[in-house]
Each structure stands twice: as structure tokens, then as C-alpha cells.
Design an enzyme around this catalytic site. Sequence first.
Site, PDB file in Angstrom:
ATOM      1  N   SER A 264      10.922  23.395 -10.365  1.00 57.25           N
ATOM      2  CA  SER A 264      11.787  22.433 -11.041  1.00 57.25           C
ATOM      3  C   SER A 264      12.256  22.976 -12.383  1.00 57.25           C
ATOM      4  CB  SER A 264      11.030  21.126 -11.260  1.00 57.25           C
ATOM      5  OG  SER A 264      10.112  21.285 -12.325  1.00 57.25           O
ATOM      6  N   LYS A 265      13.212  22.305 -12.929  1.00 57.15           N
ATOM      7  CA  LYS A 265      13.773  22.667 -14.225  1.00 57.15           C
ATOM      8  C   LYS A 265      12.683  22.786 -15.285  1.00 57.15           C
ATOM      9  CE  LYS A 265      16.373  20.161 -17.684  1.00 57.15           C
ATOM     10  NZ  LYS A 265      15.934  21.126 -18.670  1.00 57.15           N
ATOM     11  N   ARG A 266      11.741  21.881 -15.228  1.00 49.30           N
ATOM     12  CA  ARG A 266      10.613  21.888 -16.176  1.00 49.30           C
ATOM     13  C   ARG A 266       9.882  23.224 -16.191  1.00 49.30           C
ATOM     14  NH1 ARG A 266      11.589  19.151 -19.160  1.00 49.30           N
ATOM     15  NH2 ARG A 266      11.920  16.912 -19.233  1.00 49.30           N
TER      16      ARG A 266
END
Length: 508
Positions: A264-266
Site C-alpha cells: 500500500s501507499k503507506r
Amino acid sequence: MTKVRVRFAPSPTGPLHMGGVRTALYNYLFAKKQGGDFLLRIEDTDQNRYVPGAEDYIMESLRWCGIHWDEGPETGGPFGPYRQSERKDLYRQYAMQLIESGKAYYAFDTPEELEAMRQRIEAEKSGNPQYDSRSRLSMKNSLTLSEEEVAQKIARGENYVIRIKNPEDEEIVLEDLIRGTVKVHSWQLDDKVLFKSDGMPTYHLANVVDDYLMKITHVIRGEEWLPSAPLHVLLYRSLGWEAQMPRFAHLPLLLKPDGNGKLSKRDGDRLGFPVFPLQWKDPKSGETSSGYREAGYFPEAFVNLLALLGWNPGTEQEIFSLDELVEAFSLDRVGKSGSKFDPEKAKWFNHQYLLQKPLQDLGRELKEIAQAKGIDAREEQLTSIAGLMRERVNFTTELFGQAGFFFSAPKEYDEAFAKKRWKEDTPAILLDLTSVLENLQAFTAEAIHKAIHTFMEENGIGAGKLMPGLRLALVGSGMGPDLSEIMDILGKQESLQRIRRAAETLKA
RNA sequence: GGCCCGUUCGUCUAGGGGUUAGGACGCAAGGUUUUCAUCCUUGUAACAGGGGUUCGAAUCCCCUACGGGCUACCA
């Protein structure tokens, strides 16, 4: 044999994730390998989640990667339009067809009623907390209401959705090209909403209708769609299109580098690598996410590394151009399990491409970077620098960062290195060397190299005594490529100036 | 919770009844080099566990464990 047609069908709800790019890539590779068509279709049936700019972002990303579509929005094609919002009117008739054939029904339940139903089933433990062949009998829909009531509600303009009427007891079997036979019992299936109260279809209906209308032969998509694949099979069947149903291939997911779960972006923010192909600025929050392009990756390298995440050629070849990928690709060499993304290996891929690139290209790229930084340098010189420096770095951008000493003389000298290598007699030796260099006619790397070695021999000075000091004078630190090469690029005047300055200012 | 999918070095993976279980990234050591990096060589390290089937299982079957996905009027 019918022509292979595949599609990449992203939803414009934000920037395209690298996993999405990989899905697009596999679709593209498969299509091109089979001599088929690759189409781009924008699935924008959810008006609430629409993000301005996302669609352009998706297209620009694919273009940057060199993934070209044969049909799509703006490009056009014989099966357009390729944006589902522009196909809105199409879907209703198929929903109606399903109602008329008894394969779907109207439902009038409010969100509160749905929630109550789920809680009730949860509490009773009487089945799955979902709208299915069992629970639908206790809900407000055209299965439980009289025809008059239904007609009345619709006439009054009450909100309704259209749900699929799943069979009560039937095993749905599908052959996935990657996973083999997948079986699900219909009583596990939710009576999914096909048509929303806002007049738009859901993904499930739109996707099946469009794939049928666009003559899609293979649906290659992420594993997250596997659970709803049986529903799609049922839809093809209910619409009478089973014979034309595409083959399914559900791709394993891209996982985060550490721990488990979807990338994910995180994870990118946390571990310091891009998750998106291109930089993206969120129009709402103004937040910027980094992209591979801006991080200095070559699109070829990005595509190459993505291709090898979940697929392998069965040989030991790792570096592939897009054309070579097309040639080598096949779905049966796609693995079943998720792949953790390794940012370190990603860099290695870029390094390989950096090594392969024609020097002129690198010189040109460096020239642009230099101009942006307000540094004046000839492209020819930058090309030489690129040739000298590229094997030491992974990115063109880094290349520039490590070559700073070419453009400005050392302002300070690495203390630790100086302490170890700069001796009492170093300045004198260096000054002696300058007079030799001064007399050189052709100030080329080769000539300089020769001159230095002759100088060392004649004066009985070892390389270890001369070179480190010389390096300190020219570079300012103990790092960098061959000194003769550096001086060649620096030129006689600048080289001598640097040596003299160090000899005068640096004390042992 | 339910359903579905998965599991070979730390990571990407090859291999699919008999292999010293192969390669790549990373890491480590050695060599080359005036330095750092590159480069070269070598090394490091894996079949989730348990039952079967079989002369023989990493490979086929079952169970368990673990991981993941899905479970919206989102895609």
C-alpha cells in the site's frame, strides 16, 4: 480461432498503484504475444469516488511504461465508448432483462434495514450475515412483495436497487487459468446489487456487460476479484452468454516488503520507495506521493522489474525489453502466491539499464538536470562524466549528485582522509608534479596517466604516497574514479589550480 | 466468524516422484584498484508441520498451522 482481446479496467479513484500497472502489463503482454488487442476501459460507475485527474494519470502512467492500448477513451475503437459513465444507458436494459427472466429482482430495503438483517443473522447464528437466497425471503423485495406493491413503490419514486437472484443450491465451478478449478456453493453467495438506486450499475453488472459487448476473451485481473468470479459466471449464464464467457486468470497480489499484506501507499512512505509510477498530487489533501519516474527510474527498468514480480520466463534471463517480454510471456508461468516487493532489487534493475544506456542519452539527460540546477556545463563533458560515473550509481540523478566535484573545486577537504594521507612532504611532491603536468601538450587521460607514472618512477615515489594527496586536492575526498580521467575532464588549468590550492592551504 | 486462495534460501524465484535442491537481489569474505564504488571469485541461506501413497516424496493425497484476499447501493 477468435482473436484474443483483453482489457485493463481501472477505476479513476486515485493514482494507479504499481500493482495495477503490473496487471495492465500482464494484460498487454498476453494480448501482444497472442497477436490480440489490448483495451483500456475506465470503470467510473461510482460517482462518489471519482477523483479528478485520476483518469489522465492512469493514461499517462501507461504511456510512460510503453503500454499502448488499441482501443480506449480518446483513442476510440469499434466498441466504444470506453468510459462506463458514458455507457450508462446500456446497463439498464440488461438489468431489466434479468428481472424479466426471473434472474434478478427489485429490492427496497433501506441501509438501516440491511444493517438490522445482518445483526439479526449474526445474533441468531442462522447463516451468513448477508443478503442471500435465505435472508432475501424476509426482506422487502419483489420476491416477497406483491406485484402491485412493487409497481406502486416504483411509481412513487421510492429508491430501489436490482439484485441478482442467486440459485439456492448449486455448485459453481470455474476454471481459472492460474489457479485451476475453483468451486463455490451458491448458498455462500451474496445476492449482489447489480443496479444501484442512482441509476448506475455496479462493477459486477457493468464489467460483465462490457466484457461481453467488447468481445473480451480473457479477463486477467487481481486476486481480489476471485471471490466474486462465481457471481460473474452466474451473470454470464443468466444473461445467456455463457458460450461467450471469457476465460479468467486471477493474478497473485503484490505484497509489502516487510511483514504481510497488500502493498500500500503507506508502505512506500514508511520504507522510502515509490508505490506509484508517476508522482501524484492529491487534489483534495494536496498531499504528494512520489513516483518511479520522478525517483529516476527508467520506464524500461520499471516495467522489467514489475514483469518479474509474479512471472518468470523459466530461464535465467532477468533483463528484458518490452518486446522481449512480449515474446517470452505466458500465463502458465505466472505464480500462484503473492510476491513481496523488494526495493533493493528494484534499484539493481535500474542500475542494469543505466549501464546499458547509450552515453549520449545520459549526457542529454544530465544536461537537462544541470540546466535545472543552474549549472553551466557542456553536454559533451557531461557525457564523459556519465561514462566515468555510471557504474557507481543506480540512477542518473545520483550520478549527478556524486559528480559535484567536476563542477566546483573542493571547498573543504575530508578531514579523516587528510589526516591519514596528507603528509608533511605532500605539498612539495604535488607542486613538483604540477610542473610536469604543466608541460604536457595533450592533456588527455592517457597522457596524464603516463606522466604521473613516469614522475613517480623518476622520483622514487610510490603511488600510495602521491595519489591519495592528489585525489584530495582534486576531489576533496577519498572517493571517485580514476584521477587521470578526472583531470582530463577538468582540463589542465582547473586541475593545476586545484592542486596548487591544496598544496598551499592544506597543512599536515 | 464464513467463504476462497496460497506456503522452496531474508527477498524474487527454478525444479513437480530418484538433483550435491539451481539462479538472481541482499549480506559476508577474498582478489583487482591510488581511494570509494564497480568488477571477479568464494561463501551464507530454503522445500511450514504431521500423516498417508510409494522401493523412493520438496514434488501426489489428506489434515493442521500460518499468511493473504473477499465478505458495501466501492472497484
